[in-house]
Write a protein that holds these residues in place. Structure first.
Motif, PDB file in Angstrom:
ATOM      1  N   GLY A 289       4.542  27.560  -1.367  1.00 58.87           N
ATOM      2  CA  GLY A 289       3.996  26.550  -0.473  1.00 58.87           C
ATOM      3  C   GLY A 289       4.386  25.145  -0.891  1.00 58.87           C
ATOM      4  O   GLY A 289       4.741  24.303  -0.054  1.00 58.87           O
ATOM      5  N   LEU A 290       4.341  24.879  -2.194  1.00 63.50           N
ATOM      6  CA  LEU A 290       4.694  23.545  -2.683  1.00 63.50           C
ATOM      7  C   LEU A 290       6.180  23.261  -2.488  1.00 63.50           C
ATOM      8  O   LEU A 290       6.564  22.140  -2.134  1.00 63.50           O
ATOM      9  N   ILE A 291       7.025  24.251  -2.697  1.00 63.40           N
ATOM     10  CA  ILE A 291       8.472  24.059  -2.511  1.00 63.40           C
ATOM     11  C   ILE A 291       8.787  23.811  -1.036  1.00 63.40           C
ATOM     12  O   ILE A 291       9.562  22.907  -0.695  1.00 63.40           O
ATOM     13  N   PHE A 292       8.181  24.591  -0.137  1.00 61.36           N
ATOM     14  CA  PHE A 292       8.393  24.369   1.291  1.00 61.36           C
ATOM     15  C   PHE A 292       7.938  22.964   1.686  1.00 61.36           C
ATOM     16  O   PHE A 292       8.615  22.265   2.450  1.00 61.36           O
ATOM     17  N   ALA A 293       6.773  22.545   1.173  1.00 60.61           N
ATOM     18  CA  ALA A 293       6.264  21.206   1.497  1.00 60.61           C
ATOM     19  C   ALA A 293       7.189  20.130   0.962  1.00 60.61           C
ATOM     20  O   ALA A 293       7.458  19.128   1.643  1.00 60.61           O
ATOM     21  N   ALA A 294       7.699  20.308  -0.261  1.00 58.71           N
ATOM     22  CA  ALA A 294       8.597  19.314  -0.862  1.00 58.71           C
ATOM     23  C   ALA A 294       9.884  19.190  -0.055  1.00 58.71           C
ATOM     24  O   ALA A 294      10.387  18.071   0.171  1.00 58.71           O
ATOM     25  N   VAL A 295      10.439  20.323   0.396  1.00 61.85           N
ATOM     26  CA  VAL A 295      11.669  20.290   1.195  1.00 61.85           C
ATOM     27  C   VAL A 295      11.418  19.586   2.522  1.00 61.85           C
ATOM     28  O   VAL A 295      12.204  18.714   2.943  1.00 61.85           O
ATOM     29  N   TYR A 296      10.316  19.922   3.179  1.00 60.77           N
ATOM     30  CA  TYR A 296      10.015  19.327   4.489  1.00 60.77           C
ATOM     31  C   TYR A 296       9.775  17.828   4.370  1.00 60.77           C
ATOM     32  O   TYR A 296      10.325  17.024   5.133  1.00 60.77           O
ATOM     33  N   ILE A 297       8.964  17.425   3.386  1.00 62.12           N
ATOM     34  CA  ILE A 297       8.673  16.007   3.189  1.00 62.12           C
ATOM     35  C   ILE A 297       9.944  15.265   2.770  1.00 62.12           C
ATOM     36  O   ILE A 297      10.201  14.139   3.217  1.00 62.12           O
ATOM     37  N   GLY A 298      10.755  15.890   1.909  1.00 57.94           N
ATOM     38  CA  GLY A 298      11.986  15.252   1.454  1.00 57.94           C
ATOM     39  C   GLY A 298      12.959  14.998   2.584  1.00 57.94           C
ATOM     40  O   GLY A 298      13.541  13.904   2.683  1.00 57.94           O
ATOM     41  N   LEU A 299      13.142  15.981   3.463  1.00 62.93           N
ATOM     42  CA  LEU A 299      14.069  15.791   4.575  1.00 62.93           C
ATOM     43  C   LEU A 299      13.533  14.780   5.591  1.00 62.93           C
ATOM     44  O   LEU A 299      14.311  14.042   6.205  1.00 62.93           O
ATOM     45  N   ASN A 300      12.211  14.745   5.779  1.00 61.37           N
ATOM     46  CA  ASN A 300      11.632  13.711   6.638  1.00 61.37           C
ATOM     47  C   ASN A 300      11.840  12.328   6.046  1.00 61.37           C
ATOM     48  O   ASN A 300      12.094  11.358   6.769  1.00 61.37           O
ATOM     49  N   MET A 301      11.734  12.235   4.713  1.00 63.40           N
ATOM     50  CA  MET A 301      11.985  10.962   4.044  1.00 63.40           C
ATOM     51  C   MET A 301      13.443  10.538   4.235  1.00 63.40           C
ATOM     52  O   MET A 301      13.730   9.356   4.497  1.00 63.40           O
ATOM     53  N   VAL A 302      14.369  11.484   4.121  1.00 68.27           N
ATOM     54  CA  VAL A 302      15.780  11.173   4.343  1.00 68.27           C
ATOM     55  C   VAL A 302      16.010  10.696   5.776  1.00 68.27           C
ATOM     56  O   VAL A 302      16.777   9.748   6.022  1.00 68.27           O
ATOM     57  N   ALA A 303      15.330  11.332   6.727  1.00 68.26           N
ATOM     58  CA  ALA A 303      15.450  10.909   8.124  1.00 68.26           C
ATOM     59  C   ALA A 303      14.961   9.475   8.301  1.00 68.26           C
ATOM     60  O   ALA A 303      15.593   8.673   9.007  1.00 68.26           O
ATOM     61  N   ASP A 304      13.838   9.125   7.667  1.00 70.66           N
ATOM     62  CA  ASP A 304      13.337   7.750   7.746  1.00 70.66           C
ATOM     63  C   ASP A 304      14.321   6.764   7.130  1.00 70.66           C
ATOM     64  O   ASP A 304      14.563   5.677   7.672  1.00 70.66           O
ATOM     65  N   ILE A 305      14.875   7.136   5.980  1.00 68.58           N
ATOM     66  CA  ILE A 305      15.816   6.244   5.297  1.00 68.58           C
ATOM     67  C   ILE A 305      17.079   6.039   6.134  1.00 68.58           C
ATOM     68  O   ILE A 305      17.585   4.913   6.250  1.00 68.58           O
ATOM     69  N   VAL A 306      17.587   7.119   6.723  1.00 62.72           N
ATOM     70  CA  VAL A 306      18.779   6.995   7.576  1.00 62.72           C
ATOM     71  C   VAL A 306      18.481   6.098   8.772  1.00 62.72           C
ATOM     72  O   VAL A 306      19.310   5.262   9.170  1.00 62.72           O
ATOM     73  N   SER A 307      17.292   6.239   9.352  1.00 64.78           N
ATOM     74  CA  SER A 307      16.919   5.399  10.489  1.00 64.78           C
ATOM     75  C   SER A 307      16.846   3.928  10.086  1.00 64.78           C
ATOM     76  O   SER A 307      17.279   3.045  10.831  1.00 64.78           O
ATOM     77  N   ILE A 308      16.297   3.661   8.901  1.00 63.94           N
ATOM     78  CA  ILE A 308      16.201   2.280   8.413  1.00 63.94           C
ATOM     79  C   ILE A 308      17.593   1.689   8.192  1.00 63.94           C
ATOM     80  O   ILE A 308      17.872   0.539   8.562  1.00 63.94           O
ATOM     81  N   LEU A 309      18.476   2.484   7.601  1.00 67.63           N
ATOM     82  CA  LEU A 309      19.826   1.988   7.327  1.00 67.63           C
ATOM     83  C   LEU A 309      20.645   1.804   8.598  1.00 67.63           C
ATOM     84  O   LEU A 309      21.512   0.924   8.672  1.00 67.63           O
ATOM     85  N   ALA A 310      20.377   2.636   9.604  1.00 68.10           N
ATOM     86  CA  ALA A 310      21.185   2.596  10.825  1.00 68.10           C
ATOM     87  C   ALA A 310      20.656   1.613  11.862  1.00 68.10           C
ATOM     88  O   ALA A 310      21.417   1.180  12.733  1.00 68.10           O
TER      89      ALA A 310
END
Length: 318
Positions: A289-310
Motif C-alpha cells: 500500500g505504501l509503495i503504491f501510494a508513493a508511486v501515485y503521489i510521486g507521478l502526480n508531483m512530476v505532473a505538477d512540476i512539468v505543468s509549472i515548468l511548461a
C-alpha cells in the motif's frame, strides 16, 4: 531562492506530507482488517497459549502508536519487514514484483500514450466528422467497461478461440524480451483500452482550446494546411495539460494494475498484494500500500512540476 525553485520545493514538501498522512491511513486500515493474523498462521487447531505466544512474538500486543512508529522507522531505513506467513524478506520480494509491474506498465504506456496523442490529433483534424465520432465512441465505450470484463473477453476470444496469445501472463527471468512481450500482450491491450479514452479526450480538448487563439487564425490566414497548424502551432502550446493527464494515467497504470494482474495471473505487485490480503499478512499489505501510494503521489508531483515548468502563468501566480 527563485520563484520556480520555491514552487518546486513546495510541491516536494506537500508530496512528502501527503505520503506521511497516507502511511497513517494505511497502517490504521490494516489494523481494522477482520480476522486474526496469529490464527491464520497457526491454523484453526492452534491452542490459546500458542496464539498468545505468537501474538507476543509478532508484537501485536504493543500499542498501535508504538507499532506505527516502529514500522515507519524501518521503512525510512529501507526495511519493509518480514512476511508473517512465509518469513521471507518483504523488500526482496517486492523488488522483483515491482520490477514486473513496472515492466507491464512501461509497455502499456509505450502503446497507449503515442496512440492516444495520435487519435487526439486525428479527432481534431476531422472534428465533428465521422472519424472524430468513431474514435470518441470506441474509446469511451472501452473506458466504460470494467477491466476484468475486457480481460476475460479478450482471453476467451483472442487466446482460447483464436490461439493468438497466451491466456496466462506468467513471466520469469529465463525468458527473452520477445517471449515476455508475447505473454503480456493481452494485459497490455486491456490497460491500453482502459487509459486510452482519457488521454485522447484531453489531447483533443487541449488542442481545440488552443485552436481558438488569435495566432492560430494568423497561421491559417498564411495558407498553412490544417494539419500543419495543429502539429506546428497548436500541439506545442497544448502540451502542458496533455503531459499532466499522461502522468496521471501513468500513475494509474502502475497503481491500477491489481485487477489486470489477478485476471491474467501476472506475477506483479497487484497479485502479490491480493495473495497476502487473503492471508491477512499485515506487513506485506502495508508495504504494498505504501509503495503504491508513493508511486501515485510521486507521478502526480512530476505532473505538477512539468505543468509549472511548461506554463509561465503557474510560475508567476497573482
Amino acid at each position: 531562492m527563485s520563484q520556480i525553485a520555491k514552487l518546486l520545493a513546495q510541491r516536494v514538501a506537500l508530496s512528502l506530507i501527503l505520503l506521511f498522512f497516507v502511511s497513517i491511513l494505511i497502517f490504521a486500515g490494516t489494523i481494522i482488517l477482520p480476522g486474526d493474523v496469529a490464527q491464520s498462521i497457526l491454523g484453526q487447531s492452534a491452542t490459546p497459549e500458542a496464539l498468545a505466544n505468537l501474538r507476543a512474538e509478532l508484537g501485536l500486543n504493543e500499542p498501535a502508536l508504538t507499532r506505527y512508529f516502529s514500522w515507519l522507522g524501518g521503512v525510512l531505513h529501507g526495511d519493509l519487514g518480514t512476511a508473517l506467513t512465509s518469513g521471507q524478506d518483504i523488500a526482496e520480494n517486492v523488488g522483483k514484483r515491482l520490477g514486473n509491474t513496472l515492466f507491464l506498465a512501461f509497455w502499456a504506456a509505450m502503446v497507449s500514450v503515442p496512440l492516444a496523442i495520435f487519435l487526439g490529433l486525428l479527432a481534431v483534424r476531422y472534428r465533428d466528422r465521422w472519424p472524430d465520432k468513431l474514435i470518441s465512441a470506441v474509446t469511451l465505450t472501452a473506458i466504460s467497461i470494467p477491466e476484468f470484463l475486457i480481460g476475460y473477453v479478450l482471453m476467451f476470444f483472442v487466446a482460447v478461440k483464436l490461439g493468438w496469445f497466451s491466456s496466462v501472463a506468467m513471466i520469469n527471468d529465463t525468458m527473452t524480451l520477445g517471449q515476455k512481450l508475447y505473454v503480456i500482450a493481452l494485459p497490455v491491450a486491456v490497460l491500453t483500452l482502459v487509459v486510452l479514452a482519457h488521454m485522447m479526450r484531453m489531447t483533443r480538448a487541449a488542442i481545440l482550446n488552443v485552436m481558438q487563439s488569435s495566432y492560430i487564425e494568423t497561421a491559417e490566414l498564411k495558407g498553412l494546411s490544417l494539419f500543419k497548424v495543429i502539429y506546428r502551432h497548436a500541439f506545442p502550446n497544448a502540451i502542458a495539460p496533455i503531459v499532466n493527464v499522461v502522468m496521471l494515467n501513468l500513475a494509474y497504470l502502475v497503481v491500477g494494475v491489481v485487477v489486470v494482474e489477478v485476471v491474467f495471473v501476472y506475477p506483479g505487485m497487484g497479485q502479490y498484494l491480493v495473495d497476502h490480503v487473503a492471508k491477512r499478512d499485515v506487513p506485506v499489505v502495508q508495504a504494498c500500500g505504501l509503495i503504491f501510494a508513493a508511486v501515485y503521489i510521486g507521478l502526480n508531483m512530476v505532473a505538477d512540476i512539468v505543468s509549472i515548468l511548461a506554463n509561465p502563468r503557474l510560475r508567476h501566480p497573482k
